[in-house]
Motif scaffolding. Structure first.
Motif, PDB file in Angstrom:
ATOM      1  N   LEU A  53      34.449  31.368  30.032  1.00 28.89           N
ATOM      2  CA  LEU A  53      33.488  32.414  29.188  1.00 28.89           C
ATOM      3  C   LEU A  53      32.031  31.728  29.015  1.00 28.89           C
ATOM      4  O   LEU A  53      31.111  32.313  28.863  1.00 28.89           O
ATOM      5  CB  LEU A  53      34.110  32.616  27.764  1.00 28.89           C
ATOM      6  N   MET A  54      32.032  30.396  28.816  1.00 31.88           N
ATOM      7  CA  MET A  54      30.537  29.654  28.848  1.00 31.88           C
ATOM      8  C   MET A  54      29.928  29.778  30.310  1.00 31.88           C
ATOM      9  O   MET A  54      28.440  30.137  30.249  1.00 31.88           O
ATOM     10  CB  MET A  54      30.817  28.274  28.532  1.00 31.88           C
ATOM     11  N   SER A  57      28.626  33.309  30.121  1.00 28.49           N
ATOM     12  CA  SER A  57      27.269  33.608  29.017  1.00 28.49           C
ATOM     13  C   SER A  57      26.224  33.146  29.688  1.00 28.49           C
ATOM     14  O   SER A  57      24.852  33.503  29.698  1.00 28.49           O
ATOM     15  CB  SER A  57      27.742  33.050  27.878  1.00 28.49           C
ATOM     16  N   LEU A  60      24.707  35.313  32.039  1.00 25.33           N
ATOM     17  CA  LEU A  60      23.926  36.558  31.356  1.00 25.33           C
ATOM     18  C   LEU A  60      22.427  35.828  31.147  1.00 25.33           C
ATOM     19  O   LEU A  60      21.581  36.666  31.297  1.00 25.33           O
ATOM     20  CB  LEU A  60      24.592  36.993  30.538  1.00 25.33           C
ATOM     21  N   ILE A  61      22.495  34.672  30.541  1.00 25.00           N
ATOM     22  CA  ILE A  61      21.151  34.122  30.248  1.00 25.00           C
ATOM     23  C   ILE A  61      20.169  33.941  31.449  1.00 25.00           C
ATOM     24  O   ILE A  61      18.962  34.437  31.477  1.00 25.00           O
ATOM     25  CB  ILE A  61      21.436  32.799  29.441  1.00 25.00           C
ATOM     26  N   THR A  95      19.468  38.643  27.736  1.00 21.53           N
ATOM     27  CA  THR A  95      19.300  37.142  27.405  1.00 21.53           C
ATOM     28  C   THR A  95      20.074  36.615  26.038  1.00 21.53           C
ATOM     29  O   THR A  95      20.639  36.086  25.811  1.00 21.53           O
ATOM     30  CB  THR A  95      17.852  36.648  27.555  1.00 21.53           C
ATOM     31  N   LEU A  97      22.082  38.723  24.454  1.00 23.12           N
ATOM     32  CA  LEU A  97      23.474  38.985  24.646  1.00 23.12           C
ATOM     33  C   LEU A  97      24.300  37.630  25.049  1.00 23.12           C
ATOM     34  O   LEU A  97      25.295  37.281  24.665  1.00 23.12           O
ATOM     35  CB  LEU A  97      23.892  40.133  25.518  1.00 23.12           C
ATOM     36  N   GLY A  98      23.564  37.163  26.023  1.00 17.13           N
ATOM     37  CA  GLY A  98      24.213  35.756  26.756  1.00 17.13           C
ATOM     38  C   GLY A  98      24.458  34.820  25.558  1.00 17.13           C
ATOM     39  O   GLY A  98      25.216  34.184  25.661  1.00 17.13           O
ATOM     40  N   PHE A  99      23.331  34.635  24.627  1.00 11.83           N
ATOM     41  CA  PHE A  99      23.255  33.585  23.836  1.00 11.83           C
ATOM     42  C   PHE A  99      24.415  33.965  22.819  1.00 11.83           C
ATOM     43  O   PHE A  99      25.040  33.054  22.154  1.00 11.83           O
ATOM     44  CB  PHE A  99      21.926  33.591  23.135  1.00 11.83           C
ATOM     45  N   CYS A 101      27.302  35.576  23.378  1.00 10.03           N
ATOM     46  CA  CYS A 101      28.514  35.508  23.818  1.00 10.03           C
ATOM     47  C   CYS A 101      28.735  33.804  23.930  1.00 10.03           C
ATOM     48  O   CYS A 101      30.016  33.591  24.107  1.00 10.03           O
ATOM     49  CB  CYS A 101      28.673  36.001  25.226  1.00 10.03           C
ATOM     50  N   MET A 102      27.778  33.117  24.029  1.00 11.92           N
ATOM     51  CA  MET A 102      27.973  31.557  24.015  1.00 11.92           C
ATOM     52  C   MET A 102      28.781  31.365  22.730  1.00 11.92           C
ATOM     53  O   MET A 102      29.791  30.420  22.766  1.00 11.92           O
ATOM     54  CB  MET A 102      26.659  31.011  24.220  1.00 11.92           C
ATOM     55  N   ALA A 105      32.423  31.633  22.895  1.00  9.76           N
ATOM     56  CA  ALA A 105      32.988  30.906  24.092  1.00  9.76           C
ATOM     57  C   ALA A 105      33.281  29.380  23.667  1.00  9.76           C
ATOM     58  O   ALA A 105      34.073  28.844  24.135  1.00  9.76           O
ATOM     59  CB  ALA A 105      31.979  31.084  25.343  1.00  9.76           C
TER      60      ALA A 105
END
Length: 135
Positions: A53-54, A57, A60-61, A95, A97-99, A101-102, A105
């Motif tokens: 998951l990380m 993420s 995505l970033i 970006t 969304l990536g943060f 999701c982190m 995770a």
């Protein structure tokens, strides 16, 4: 003569005590060396799912930052690509969304062996039924 015997007995007892102390310290050294020689596997702080998951993420970033990049205004010419909706709206959203999701995770714990309900034995279930029926 009796004084000399006492002194030699004291010397012998102190030597025996020193030998005993040396033996004890040697056994503790041997124990610590054997413990150091064994490589104990400590459990990982996070599981495999956390790292996957990380990674997603982080991907995505990186994709968001790549989408934000591009050419800029050069000299006297104005580049209208600076105000492209991909660079202004989509890339920052990906970006962000990536943060977001982190966080889950990192915090996700997963199921542990003691969290999984274990099936009961037939004998244990039948005895509990008998006790309930007898009341």
């Amino acid at each position: 003569m009796a004084i000399a015997k006492k002194q030699t007995n004291q010397k012998m007892s102190s030597r025996a005590a020193n030998a005993e102390a040396a033996k004890k310290s040697q056994t503790t050294v041997n124990k610590s060396q054997s413990q150091n020689s064994k490589v104990e596997k400590e459990p990982m702080p996070m599981g495999k799912i956390n790292y996957i998951l990380m990674g997603v993420s982080l991907l995505l970033i990186v994709i968001g930052f790549i989408l934000m990049s591009g050419s800029s205004n050069e000299g006297d010419t104005f580049n209208y690509d600076v105000f492209n909706s991909t660079r202004i709206v989509v890339a920052p959203f990906i970006t962000f969304l990536g943060f977001l999701c982190m966080i889950p995770a990192i915090l996700y714990k997963g199921r542990r062996a003691d969290d999984v309900p274990q099936p009961q034995d037939d004998d244990a279930a039948s005895t509990s039924n008998i006790i309930v029926n007898n009341k």
